[in-house]
Design a protein around this motif. Structure first.
Motif, PDB file in Angstrom:
ATOM      1  N   MET A 134      14.614  10.022 -26.956  1.00  0.00           N
ATOM      2  CA  MET A 134      15.919   9.650 -26.473  1.00  0.00           C
ATOM      3  C   MET A 134      16.675   8.911 -27.581  1.00  0.00           C
ATOM      4  O   MET A 134      16.156   7.973 -28.177  1.00  0.00           O
ATOM      5  CB  MET A 134      15.741   8.749 -25.247  1.00  0.00           C
ATOM      6  N   LYS A 135      17.902   9.325 -27.822  1.00  0.00           N
ATOM      7  CA  LYS A 135      18.721   8.653 -28.826  1.00  0.00           C
ATOM      8  C   LYS A 135      19.369   7.425 -28.207  1.00  0.00           C
ATOM      9  O   LYS A 135      19.725   7.403 -27.037  1.00  0.00           O
ATOM     10  CB  LYS A 135      19.794   9.598 -29.361  1.00  0.00           C
ATOM     11  N   ARG A 136      19.512   6.400 -29.030  1.00  0.00           N
ATOM     12  CA  ARG A 136      20.076   5.135 -28.596  1.00  0.00           C
ATOM     13  C   ARG A 136      21.440   4.933 -29.238  1.00  0.00           C
ATOM     14  O   ARG A 136      21.728   5.471 -30.290  1.00  0.00           O
ATOM     15  CB  ARG A 136      19.164   3.993 -29.028  1.00  0.00           C
ATOM     16  N   THR A 137      22.224   4.076 -28.633  1.00  0.00           N
ATOM     17  CA  THR A 137      23.492   3.676 -29.223  1.00  0.00           C
ATOM     18  C   THR A 137      23.176   2.757 -30.396  1.00  0.00           C
ATOM     19  O   THR A 137      22.264   1.935 -30.318  1.00  0.00           O
ATOM     20  CB  THR A 137      24.346   2.921 -28.184  1.00  0.00           C
ATOM     21  N   PHE A 138      23.929   2.905 -31.490  1.00  0.00           N
ATOM     22  CA  PHE A 138      23.693   2.047 -32.649  1.00  0.00           C
ATOM     23  C   PHE A 138      24.433   0.729 -32.440  1.00  0.00           C
ATOM     24  O   PHE A 138      25.524   0.491 -32.934  1.00  0.00           O
ATOM     25  CB  PHE A 138      24.136   2.738 -33.939  1.00  0.00           C
ATOM     26  N   ASP A 139      23.804  -0.121 -31.637  1.00  0.00           N
ATOM     27  CA  ASP A 139      24.315  -1.460 -31.371  1.00  0.00           C
ATOM     28  C   ASP A 139      23.111  -2.383 -31.217  1.00  0.00           C
ATOM     29  O   ASP A 139      21.962  -1.959 -31.400  1.00  0.00           O
ATOM     30  CB  ASP A 139      25.222  -1.483 -30.128  1.00  0.00           C
ATOM     31  N   GLN A 140      23.369  -3.638 -30.891  1.00  0.00           N
ATOM     32  CA  GLN A 140      22.305  -4.632 -30.784  1.00  0.00           C
ATOM     33  C   GLN A 140      21.208  -4.171 -29.824  1.00  0.00           C
ATOM     34  O   GLN A 140      20.024  -4.205 -30.153  1.00  0.00           O
ATOM     35  CB  GLN A 140      22.906  -5.954 -30.298  1.00  0.00           C
ATOM     36  N   ALA A 141      21.600  -3.719 -28.632  1.00  0.00           N
ATOM     37  CA  ALA A 141      20.622  -3.320 -27.618  1.00  0.00           C
ATOM     38  C   ALA A 141      19.839  -2.082 -28.056  1.00  0.00           C
ATOM     39  O   ALA A 141      18.614  -2.016 -27.870  1.00  0.00           O
ATOM     40  CB  ALA A 141      21.328  -3.060 -26.285  1.00  0.00           C
ATOM     41  N   GLY A 142      20.522  -1.112 -28.638  1.00  0.00           N
ATOM     42  CA  GLY A 142      19.855   0.105 -29.071  1.00  0.00           C
ATOM     43  C   GLY A 142      18.850  -0.139 -30.189  1.00  0.00           C
ATOM     44  O   GLY A 142      17.736   0.408 -30.176  1.00  0.00           O
ATOM     45  N   VAL A 143      19.222  -0.959 -31.153  1.00  0.00           N
ATOM     46  CA  VAL A 143      18.319  -1.290 -32.260  1.00  0.00           C
ATOM     47  C   VAL A 143      17.124  -2.091 -31.743  1.00  0.00           C
ATOM     48  O   VAL A 143      15.982  -1.827 -32.111  1.00  0.00           O
ATOM     49  CB  VAL A 143      19.066  -2.049 -33.385  1.00  0.00           C
ATOM     50  N   ASN A 144      17.378  -3.055 -30.857  1.00  0.00           N
ATOM     51  CA  ASN A 144      16.287  -3.844 -30.288  1.00  0.00           C
ATOM     52  C   ASN A 144      15.311  -2.957 -29.523  1.00  0.00           C
ATOM     53  O   ASN A 144      14.092  -3.135 -29.618  1.00  0.00           O
ATOM     54  CB  ASN A 144      16.824  -4.950 -29.377  1.00  0.00           C
ATOM     55  N   ASP A 145      15.831  -1.995 -28.764  1.00  0.00           N
ATOM     56  CA  ASP A 145      14.988  -1.082 -28.005  1.00  0.00           C
ATOM     57  C   ASP A 145      14.104  -0.248 -28.933  1.00  0.00           C
ATOM     58  O   ASP A 145      12.903  -0.108 -28.694  1.00  0.00           O
ATOM     59  CB  ASP A 145      15.868  -0.175 -27.133  1.00  0.00           C
ATOM     60  N   LEU A 146      14.701   0.282 -29.994  1.00  0.00           N
ATOM     61  CA  LEU A 146      13.922   1.078 -30.944  1.00  0.00           C
ATOM     62  C   LEU A 146      12.839   0.225 -31.613  1.00  0.00           C
ATOM     63  O   LEU A 146      11.691   0.656 -31.734  1.00  0.00           O
ATOM     64  CB  LEU A 146      14.820   1.697 -32.014  1.00  0.00           C
ATOM     65  N   GLN A 147      13.196  -0.988 -32.005  1.00  0.00           N
ATOM     66  CA  GLN A 147      12.214  -1.843 -32.671  1.00  0.00           C
ATOM     67  C   GLN A 147      11.069  -2.226 -31.744  1.00  0.00           C
ATOM     68  O   GLN A 147       9.915  -2.299 -32.170  1.00  0.00           O
ATOM     69  CB  GLN A 147      12.882  -3.089 -33.250  1.00  0.00           C
ATOM     70  N   GLU A 148      11.366  -2.425 -30.477  1.00  0.00           N
ATOM     71  CA  GLU A 148      10.296  -2.715 -29.523  1.00  0.00           C
ATOM     72  C   GLU A 148       9.340  -1.519 -29.440  1.00  0.00           C
ATOM     73  O   GLU A 148       8.122  -1.692 -29.418  1.00  0.00           O
ATOM     74  CB  GLU A 148      10.876  -3.019 -28.145  1.00  0.00           C
ATOM     75  N   GLU A 149       9.901  -0.312 -29.443  1.00  0.00           N
ATOM     76  CA  GLU A 149       9.068   0.889 -29.422  1.00  0.00           C
ATOM     77  C   GLU A 149       8.202   0.976 -30.677  1.00  0.00           C
ATOM     78  O   GLU A 149       7.006   1.257 -30.605  1.00  0.00           O
ATOM     79  CB  GLU A 149       9.947   2.138 -29.324  1.00  0.00           C
ATOM     80  N   VAL A 150       8.808   0.711 -31.834  1.00  0.00           N
ATOM     81  CA  VAL A 150       8.077   0.790 -33.097  1.00  0.00           C
ATOM     82  C   VAL A 150       6.960  -0.248 -33.139  1.00  0.00           C
ATOM     83  O   VAL A 150       5.817   0.063 -33.494  1.00  0.00           O
ATOM     84  CB  VAL A 150       9.025   0.586 -34.306  1.00  0.00           C
ATOM     85  N   LEU A 151       7.269  -1.481 -32.783  1.00  0.00           N
ATOM     86  CA  LEU A 151       6.308  -2.568 -32.926  1.00  0.00           C
ATOM     87  C   LEU A 151       5.206  -2.558 -31.872  1.00  0.00           C
ATOM     88  O   LEU A 151       4.176  -3.207 -32.054  1.00  0.00           O
ATOM     89  CB  LEU A 151       7.030  -3.917 -32.949  1.00  0.00           C
TER      90      LEU A 151
END
Length: 133
Positions: free
Chosen positions: A1-18
């Motif tokens: 799923m693609k995320r919006t490139f904003d604070q929430a979207g970046v935080n969501d992706l980083q949570e997935e990565v980490l």
């Protein structure tokens, strides 16, 4: 799923990565290091102006971003990402500054009582026409 490139979207992706397995995290780190633009296109729903910006970004900036992101994730740290909202139409190519901060103990002398862990990386996107509060 693609995320919006904003604070929430970046935080969501980083949570997935980490929280991913080491092998999956390593695959994402390698993707960032080998193709930052491709990584951004794969994981974020970007506007045309954002895609154009990525495609015209200097090699030096792409390299610094990819290394900082990869180092942070490799050290199990989220990148400190802050993106202000533009005060004009978001579809417009708004002038912006990208401010990067990095602390890496292998290249920076130790700072007494520093609260910044090795691998700490910060990205701040500030729009030039945003009124300061």
């Amino acid at each position: 799923m693609k995320r919006t490139f904003d604070q929430a979207g970046v935080n969501d992706l980083q949570e997935e990565v980490l929280t991913a397995t080491y092998a999956d995290r390593l695959a994402m780190i390698n993707f960032v290091m080998s193709d930052l633009v491709g990584f951004m296109l794969a994981y974020f729903d970007l506007r045309l102006s954002q895609i154009q910006y990525l495609n015209t970004m200097s090699l030096a900036l792409k390299t610094e971003l990819s290394i900082g992101i990869a180092d942070s994730w490799n050290n199990n740290l989220a990148v400190d990402f802050q993106k202000e909202s533009s005060s004009v139409d978001e579809e417009e190519d708004t002038p912006k500054d990208i401010i990067l901060s990095r602390y890496n103990s292998s290249s920076t002398p130790p700072v007494t009582n520093s609260l910044l862990p090795t691998g700490y990386f910060s990205i701040r996107i500030v729009y030039r026409n945003t009124a300061y509060r």
